[in-house]
Design an enzyme around this catalytic site. Sequence first.
Site, short mmCIF file in Angstrom:
data_model
loop_
_atom_site.label_atom_id
_atom_site.label_comp_id
_atom_site.label_asym_id
_atom_site.label_seq_id
_atom_site.Cartn_x
_atom_site.Cartn_y
_atom_site.Cartn_z
N ARG A 75 0.72 -1.06 -0.05
CA ARG A 75 -0.08 0.06 -0.17
C ARG A 75 0.79 1.17 -0.18
O ARG A 75 2.00 1.19 0.61
CB ARG A 75 -1.00 -0.25 1.31
N TYR A 215 -1.21 -3.50 -7.05
CA TYR A 215 -0.93 -4.51 -5.51
C TYR A 215 -1.99 -4.31 -4.68
O TYR A 215 -2.46 -3.19 -4.26
CB TYR A 215 0.35 -4.08 -5.09
N GLY A 216 -2.49 -5.25 -4.16
CA GLY A 216 -3.06 -5.25 -2.71
C GLY A 216 -4.33 -4.23 -2.56
O GLY A 216 -4.98 -3.93 -3.33
N LYS A 224 -9.36 -2.42 1.70
CA LYS A 224 -9.25 -1.23 2.39
C LYS A 224 -10.05 0.23 1.92
O LYS A 224 -10.45 1.04 2.89
CB LYS A 224 -7.56 -0.72 2.53
N HIS A 244 -11.12 -2.06 11.33
CA HIS A 244 -9.87 -2.91 10.98
C HIS A 244 -9.81 -3.93 12.24
O HIS A 244 -8.80 -3.94 12.90
CB HIS A 244 -8.71 -2.01 10.82
N SER A 266 -1.25 -3.00 11.57
CA SER A 266 -0.84 -4.00 10.72
C SER A 266 0.43 -4.59 11.19
O SER A 266 1.33 -3.93 12.02
CB SER A 266 -0.47 -3.08 9.32
N CYS A 268 0.91 -6.95 13.75
CA CYS A 268 1.10 -7.11 15.08
C CYS A 268 0.45 -8.51 15.19
O CYS A 268 0.06 -8.99 16.35
CB CYS A 268 0.35 -5.95 15.86
N LYS A 270 -2.77 -9.99 13.52
CA LYS A 270 -4.17 -10.23 13.56
C LYS A 270 -4.49 -11.57 13.01
O LYS A 270 -5.32 -12.33 13.56
CB LYS A 270 -4.84 -9.05 12.78
N THR A 271 -3.75 -11.97 12.08
CA THR A 271 -4.34 -13.21 11.06
C THR A 271 -3.83 -14.42 12.21
O THR A 271 -4.62 -15.50 12.14
CB THR A 271 -3.57 -13.40 9.74
N ASN A 272 -2.78 -14.24 12.91
CA ASN A 272 -2.58 -15.39 13.77
C ASN A 272 -3.42 -15.51 14.99
O ASN A 272 -3.82 -16.63 15.36
CB ASN A 272 -1.04 -15.11 14.46
N ASP A 291 -9.54 -9.45 9.22
CA ASP A 291 -8.93 -8.21 8.77
C ASP A 291 -10.05 -7.08 9.15
O ASP A 291 -9.66 -5.95 9.47
CB ASP A 291 -8.54 -8.02 7.49
N ARG A 383 2.66 -11.94 -0.27
CA ARG A 383 1.18 -12.18 0.12
C ARG A 383 0.69 -13.64 -0.51
O ARG A 383 1.05 -14.19 -1.49
CB ARG A 383 0.19 -11.10 -0.30
N ARG A 414 2.30 -3.33 19.84
CA ARG A 414 3.44 -3.84 20.23
C ARG A 414 4.18 -2.71 21.35
O ARG A 414 4.51 -1.60 20.92
CB ARG A 414 4.49 -3.94 19.30
N GLY A 511 -0.17 -19.47 20.56
CA GLY A 511 -1.53 -20.12 20.85
C GLY A 511 -1.56 -19.85 22.45
O GLY A 511 -2.81 -20.09 22.65
N ASN A 513 -1.68 -17.27 23.83
CA ASN A 513 -2.87 -16.18 24.13
C ASN A 513 -4.14 -16.40 24.44
O ASN A 513 -4.80 -15.69 24.69
CB ASN A 513 -2.57 -15.04 22.65
C1 OXD Z 1 -2.68 -4.03 6.31
C2 OXD Z 1 -3.36 -5.13 5.61
O1 OXD Z 1 -2.01 -3.58 5.91
O2 OXD Z 1 -4.18 -6.01 6.04
O3 OXD Z 1 -3.37 -3.99 7.33
O4 OXD Z 1 -2.69 -5.68 4.50
MN MN Z 2 -5.17 -4.95 7.68
#
Ligand code: OXD
Ligand code: MN
Length: 601
Positions: A75, A215-216, A224, A244, A266, A268, A270-272, A291, A383, A414, A511, A513
Site C-alpha cells: 500500500r 497491488y493489494g 481497504k 480494522h 498492521s 501485529c 491479527k491473522t495469527n 482483517d 502475500r 507492540r 497459541g 494467548n
Molecule cells: C494491512 C493489511 O496492511 O491488512 O493492514 O494488508
Molecule cells: Mn489490515
Amino acid sequence: MANDQSMTKNQKLIDWVNEWAKICQPDSVYWVDGSEAEDKKLFDQMVASGMAVKLDEKKRPNSYYFQSDPSDVARVEDRTYICTPKKEDAGPTNNWADPAEMKTLMLGKYKGCMKGRTMYVIPYSMGPLGSTIAHIGIELTDSPYVVVNMRTMTRMGKAVLDVLGNGEFVPCVHTVGAPLAPGQKDKAWPCAPIEEKYITHFPVTKEIWSYGSGYGGNALLGKKCFALRIASYMAKQDGWLAEHMLILGLTNPEGKTKYIAAAFPSACGKTNLAMLIPTIPGWTVKCVGDDIAWMKYGKDGQLYAINPEAGFFGVAPFTSMETNPNAMLSCKSDTIYTNVGLTPDKDIWWDGIGVDCPEGTITWKGEKYTKGSDVQVAHPNARFTARANNCPAIDPAWEDPAGVPISAILFGGRRPSTVPLVYEARDWNHGTFMGSVVGSEVTAAAIGLKAGVRRDPFAMLPFCGYNMADYFGHWIKVGAAAPDKNKLPKIFNVNWFRKDNTGRWLWPGFGENSRVLAWVFDRCDGKAKGIETPIGLIPEAKDINVQGLKVTAEDLKELLNVDKNLWKDEVVLIKEHYARFGDRLPKELAAELEKLEKNLA
Ligand code: OXD
Ligand code: MN
C-alpha cells in the site's frame, strides 16, 4: 468494441460503465460473471502471457504465482488521498486534496489509460449476498490479476448484479496506468511509476478512484478503500461501525461460544490471533475474519459483526505450520501467491516457512537463489490470497447474513513496556479512550521515524475515511445509542509484546494467548474478577492459567504490573498525540485522560 451489458438492467450502472469506457478507451469491455470457467480462462491467459506461473498441481492444487514490479509491492500511504470538500473534514491524519481538483488531475490521467487492454466490470458484495449489513460495489479494472483476486476476496459476479437490481452501488475505478500502443508487448506486471500512483477516495459521493498500482489494497478496491475508508464514512452517517478488526469465536470447555473482535495495527499478528489454536485444554477458536469487521446493532440490542470479505490477503513471510497452521492449510490450494519465492519444482518458499530455501529458487525479483547468497527470496510484504472457506478453523457462522454477536472488543499493539498483558475498560467511553491511544513501539531504523510509540488509533490510522477526531466522537455516539447498555461488548487492551528490563520477552504469544482470551471470556460471562487499577481492571494472577509455561510467578506479576511512573510518562505522550486533534477531540476523551491523570496522582 465488445461490451455485453445483458447481465444487468440497471441503467445507472450501464451508463456509468459506458461513460468510463469512453474515458479510458479500452479495446473491449468485459462483464465478469464470477464463474469457475471464467476464472480458469483468465488464469490460462495470464500463464500464456507470462504474467502468472501455474504451480505444481499435486503440491499446490489450482494455485498460481505472480511477481510484481519492484516499485509496486505494498500500500502507498503517501499516495492515498481523502478528498472531502473541506480539508478539516479529512483531518490531521489523512492526505487531503480538493475533490474537484483531484478529479480534474486524475481524469487527465485516465484519458486513454486502458488502450490495448480489456476493461473488466466486477460486481462485488462486501458481506454475504443479501445480508442487511452487506454493501455492493462495482470495480472497473484493466487488470486480470485484480479480477482473480477479487473472486477470492469478495462475493462477485452475476449473482451480485441479481441482488443489486436497480439499487445503489459504490463505483470504483481502477487502472494499472500503463496503456499499450498498437503492437507494444505488455510487461508481466504493468503499473505506473510511484509518483504517478493515486489511491483516491471521495467519501461524500462514495467514489473510489485508483490509478497506477496493481497491488493489494491499492487495487483490490473492496478491501481497504471500500470496506474501511468509504465504509467508515458511511458507518458514521448511518450509526454503525466499519473497523480494522479480526473476528473470532471462542468456545469454552462447557461448549459456550462468545465472539470477540480485535483491532491491532498492521503486522501485529491479527491473522495469527484470528486462527489461533488454544493451548489450554477444552478451548477452541474459530475464525470469522482476519482483517475487517462491520458491526451493527441487532433487533435484540446486541452488536453484531460480519466479515465483509470472503478470503484472506495474508502476509506470507514467517507464516508456518508452527506459527499458524490454519493459515498454511488455508493457502494449500486455490491460492494466488504474490512476491514469494518460486522453487524449481514449482512450489513456493518464504522466510520462516519452516524448511530451507531450495537451491535454484527464483526470488520475487526474478534472481536465482544459491545457497549462501544473500538475495531476498520473498519480499517482506509477499502475500497469499486464499479462500476463507479453505480455512480448517472457519467458524460455522462466518457467512451468517445476520452476523455474529460480539461480546468483547480487544485493542492492542507492540508495547515492550508500560502496557500490561491485559486490562479491561470500566465502560464504553473508557474503552473508546483505549482505542484512541493504541500504539506500537517503533525503532528509528524501522520506518525512519523518531523512536518511540507510533500512535495508530483503533488501528485505523491509514484507513479512516474522515477526520479521526470525529471518528472518536462516532464511537462515543455508538455507545450512547446502545439499545441496552448491559449488552454492549466489554472492551479490553492486550499486549503480547512485554519485555523485562533485560529485553527478554515475558509472554510466549501465539497459541498461549488463549490463556488471556479465557480471562476475557470469563469476564464477559460474569465469572472472573477484575481488580481496579488507575488504568482499568486487571486479572487476579490466579486467573491467568500459566500451567506448563516458562512464565514464572514473578514474570506474571511483572506482566500485570501497572507502574505509575511509566504511566505518567505515557500520559505526556497521549497529550502530545491528542494535541493533533485540537478542539475537535471529543470532550468525553479529554475527560477520560483527566481521569487517568487523577488516578495516577
Ligand atoms: C494491512 C493489511 O496492511 O491488512 O493492514 O494488508
Ligand atoms: Mn489490515
